[in-house]
Design an enzyme around this catalytic site. Structure first.
Site, PDB file in Angstrom:
ATOM      1  N   ILE A 148       0.860  -1.170   0.000  1.00 16.35           N
ATOM      2  CA  ILE A 148       0.000   0.000   0.000  1.00 16.35           C
ATOM      3  C   ILE A 148       0.905   1.231   0.000  1.00 16.35           C
ATOM      4  O   ILE A 148       2.062   1.157   0.412  1.00 16.35           O
ATOM      5  CB  ILE A 148      -0.987   0.031   1.202  1.00 16.35           C
ATOM      6  CG1 ILE A 148      -0.242  -0.087   2.527  1.00 16.35           C
ATOM      7  CG2 ILE A 148      -2.023  -1.064   1.070  1.00 16.35           C
ATOM      8  CD1 ILE A 148      -1.173  -0.031   3.743  1.00 16.35           C
ATOM      9  N   ASP A 149       0.386   2.325  -0.484  1.00 18.24           N
ATOM     10  CA  ASP A 149       1.198   3.520  -0.652  1.00 18.24           C
ATOM     11  C   ASP A 149       1.711   4.059   0.680  1.00 18.24           C
ATOM     12  O   ASP A 149       1.116   3.808   1.743  1.00 18.24           O
ATOM     13  CB  ASP A 149       0.385   4.616  -1.342  1.00 18.24           C
ATOM     14  CG  ASP A 149      -0.132   4.188  -2.706  1.00 18.24           C
ATOM     15  OD1 ASP A 149       0.551   3.386  -3.353  1.00 18.24           O
ATOM     16  OD2 ASP A 149      -1.224   4.653  -3.090  1.00 18.24           O
ATOM     17  N   LYS A 150       2.777   4.830   0.599  1.00 22.77           N
ATOM     18  CA  LYS A 150       3.370   5.447   1.787  1.00 22.77           C
ATOM     19  C   LYS A 150       2.330   6.188   2.617  1.00 22.77           C
ATOM     20  O   LYS A 150       2.269   6.034   3.844  1.00 22.77           O
ATOM     21  CB  LYS A 150       4.477   6.414   1.355  1.00 22.77           C
ATOM     22  CG  LYS A 150       5.034   7.278   2.488  1.00 22.77           C
ATOM     23  CD  LYS A 150       5.983   8.335   1.966  1.00 22.77           C
ATOM     24  CE  LYS A 150       6.401   9.289   3.089  1.00 22.77           C
ATOM     25  NZ  LYS A 150       7.263  10.378   2.591  1.00 22.77           N
ATOM     26  N   THR A 152      -0.933   5.875   2.575  1.00 23.60           N
ATOM     27  CA  THR A 152      -2.129   5.102   2.878  1.00 23.60           C
ATOM     28  C   THR A 152      -1.827   4.261   4.114  1.00 23.60           C
ATOM     29  O   THR A 152      -0.771   3.651   4.214  1.00 23.60           O
ATOM     30  CB  THR A 152      -2.507   4.174   1.704  1.00 23.60           C
ATOM     31  OG1 THR A 152      -2.813   4.965   0.559  1.00 23.60           O
ATOM     32  CG2 THR A 152      -3.712   3.314   2.047  1.00 23.60           C
ATOM     33  N   ARG A 249      -7.313   5.302  -5.984  1.00 26.76           N
ATOM     34  CA  ARG A 249      -7.002   6.704  -6.273  1.00 26.76           C
ATOM     35  C   ARG A 249      -7.272   7.030  -7.744  1.00 26.76           C
ATOM     36  O   ARG A 249      -7.854   8.067  -8.073  1.00 26.76           O
ATOM     37  CB  ARG A 249      -5.559   7.000  -5.900  1.00 26.76           C
ATOM     38  CG  ARG A 249      -5.258   6.810  -4.420  1.00 26.76           C
ATOM     39  CD  ARG A 249      -3.766   6.788  -4.129  1.00 26.76           C
ATOM     40  NE  ARG A 249      -3.124   8.056  -4.490  1.00 26.76           N
ATOM     41  CZ  ARG A 249      -1.804   8.226  -4.507  1.00 26.76           C
ATOM     42  NH1 ARG A 249      -0.994   7.216  -4.209  1.00 26.76           N
ATOM     43  NH2 ARG A 249      -1.305   9.397  -4.834  1.00 26.76           N
TER      44      ARG A 249
END
Length: 312
Positions: A148-150, A152, A249
Site C-alpha cells: 500500500i502507498d506510503k 495510505t 485513487r
C-alpha cells in the site's frame, strides 16, 4: 495441462514437459502457469538471467516450444543484501509461524529503494521476524505479499516463508482475498453505490503515475458504497475486486471524485494538517495458507482520519 509447482529447493533443476495443449504457447506463459502465485517480474527475471533452457540452450520469454519439448529451469536463491534490522514499533494485528498482518501507519514506506534503505516497514519486519521472511519478491522486498502507498494506512499481508507467500499471492490473483478500504472523496457521488470497471495502466506522459487506459493495461474493478455525506466531501467504503497500483485513487479520480488530499490524481494542494490521501486499508479477509481457516481482520480508522471526518 501444466502441473503446478508449489514448492521447490533453490538451485534445483525443474522441468515442464510440453504436451499438445501447451505447444506453441509462449515460454513465459507456461512458467507463469507452473509457478502460479509468482509475479510476472519474477518469471521474467528467470529469462533475463538465462535460467530457462530447451534442448540445451537458453531461450527467451517469447520462445514457443513444440509438443514433446522439455523446458528446464532453476530458481536461484534470493540475493542477500545488507538491509539493516531496525527496532521500529509495529502494530501487529495477527501473527503465527508462517505469516503476519501489520497495521501500517500513514507516512511509512513499505520497502527500501536506492537511496532510502532505512526506516521502512521491511527494516522493521527484519527486526521483528529476525530475518525469517519469504524471498520470492527479492532481496529488497522480503516478505511483502502486496503493498500500500506510503501515505495510505492500514492492513498489509506479510509472509514468513515462500509456501505462505505463494498461497496468499494466489488468493490475490484468484480474487479470493477480501480487501476493504475507507476513503474520503471530493464532492457528492450521484449514486449510493456503484462499480468502476476500467482498465489501469502506466501513464505514458508520467511514468510515476497510473491512469485508466486501453493501452498496455490490466482489468481493474472497484466497488464503492457511500457511508456518509459531508459538506464538499463523501465518506465511502471501497472494495477491491482487483489490485492494481493506485487503483482506488485512479478510479475515484476517473469518475470525478478524487480521494481527498491526493495531490497526484486530484487536488493540487495538500489538505491542511496532513500530507497525502485520506485512504485507509480497513479490512483483510483471507484463507490461512496452512490451516485453511478463513480469517477476517479489521483495523479501526486512525486518529488522523477520524479527526478529518470530524473537521468536515
Amino acid at each position: 495441462m501444466i502441473e503446478k509447482i508449489s514448492s521447490f529447493e533453490y538451485n534445483e533443476p525443474l522441468s515442464i514437459v510440453v504436451d499438445e495443449e501447451m505447444a506453441q504457447e509462449r515460454a513465459d506463459k507456461l512458467l507463469s502457469c507452473a509457478l502460479e502465485g509468482y509475479s510476472r517480474s519474477f518469471i521474467q527475471s528467470l529469462f533475463a538471467d538465462s535460467l530457462v533452457y530447451c534442448s540445451g540452450r537458453a531461450v527467451q520469454k517469447s520462445f514457443k516450444p513444440q509438443k514433446g519439448d522439455v523446458l528446464t529451469f532453476t530458481v536461484k536463491e534470493p540475493e542477500r543484501i545488507s538491509l539493516e534490522k531496525e527496532n521500529i514499533p509495529l502494530d501487529v494485528v495477527y501473527e503465527d509461524d508462517c505469516m503476519l498482518v501489520v497495521n501500517k501507519p500513514k507516512g511509512m514506506v513499505v520497502h527500501p529503494a536506492p537511496g532510502n534503505l532505512s526506516g521502512t516497514l521491511v527494516n522493521a519486519l527484519l527486526y521483528h521476524c529476525d530475518g525469517k521472511l519469504s524471498g520470492i519478491n527479492g532481496a529488497i522486498r522480503p516478505g511483502i505479499v502486496h503493498r500500500i502507498d506510503k501515505d495510505t494506512s492500514g492492513l498489509l499481508l506479510v509472509a514468513k516463508n515462500d509456501v505462505a507467500h505463494v498461497s496468499l499471492s494466489e488468493q490475490i490473483k484468484n480474487h479470493t482475498l477480501d480487501r476493504e478500504y475507507r476513503a474520503v472523496v471530493c464532492g457528492s457521488l450521484p449514486e449510493r453505490e456503484g462499480v468502476i470497471d476500467a482498465p489501469i495502466g502506466r501513464n505514458t506522459d508520467d511514468r510515476k503515475k497510473m491512469c485508466v487506459t486501453s493501452k498496455n493495461s490490466k482489468k481493474a474493478v472497484t466497488h464503492y458504497e457511500v457511508l456518509e455525506e459531508k459538506k464538499n466531501y463523501t465518506f465511502v467504503k471501497c472494495v477491491l475486486e482487483t489490485g492494481r497500483t493506485h487503483q482506488i485513487r485512479v478510479h475515484m479520480a476517473y469518475i470525478g471524485h478524487p480521494v481527498a488530499g491526493d495531490t497526484v490524481y486530484g487536488q493540487k494542494k495538500p489538505l491542511p494538517g496532513f500530507e497525502g490521501q485520506c485512504l485507509h486499508a480497513a479490512v483483510l479477509g483471507f484463507t490461512h495458507p496452512v490451516t485453511g481457516e478463513r480469517i477476517r481482520l479489521e483495523a479501526p480508522l486512525p486518529q488522523w482520519f477520524s479527526d478529518f471526518l470530524e473537521s468536515i
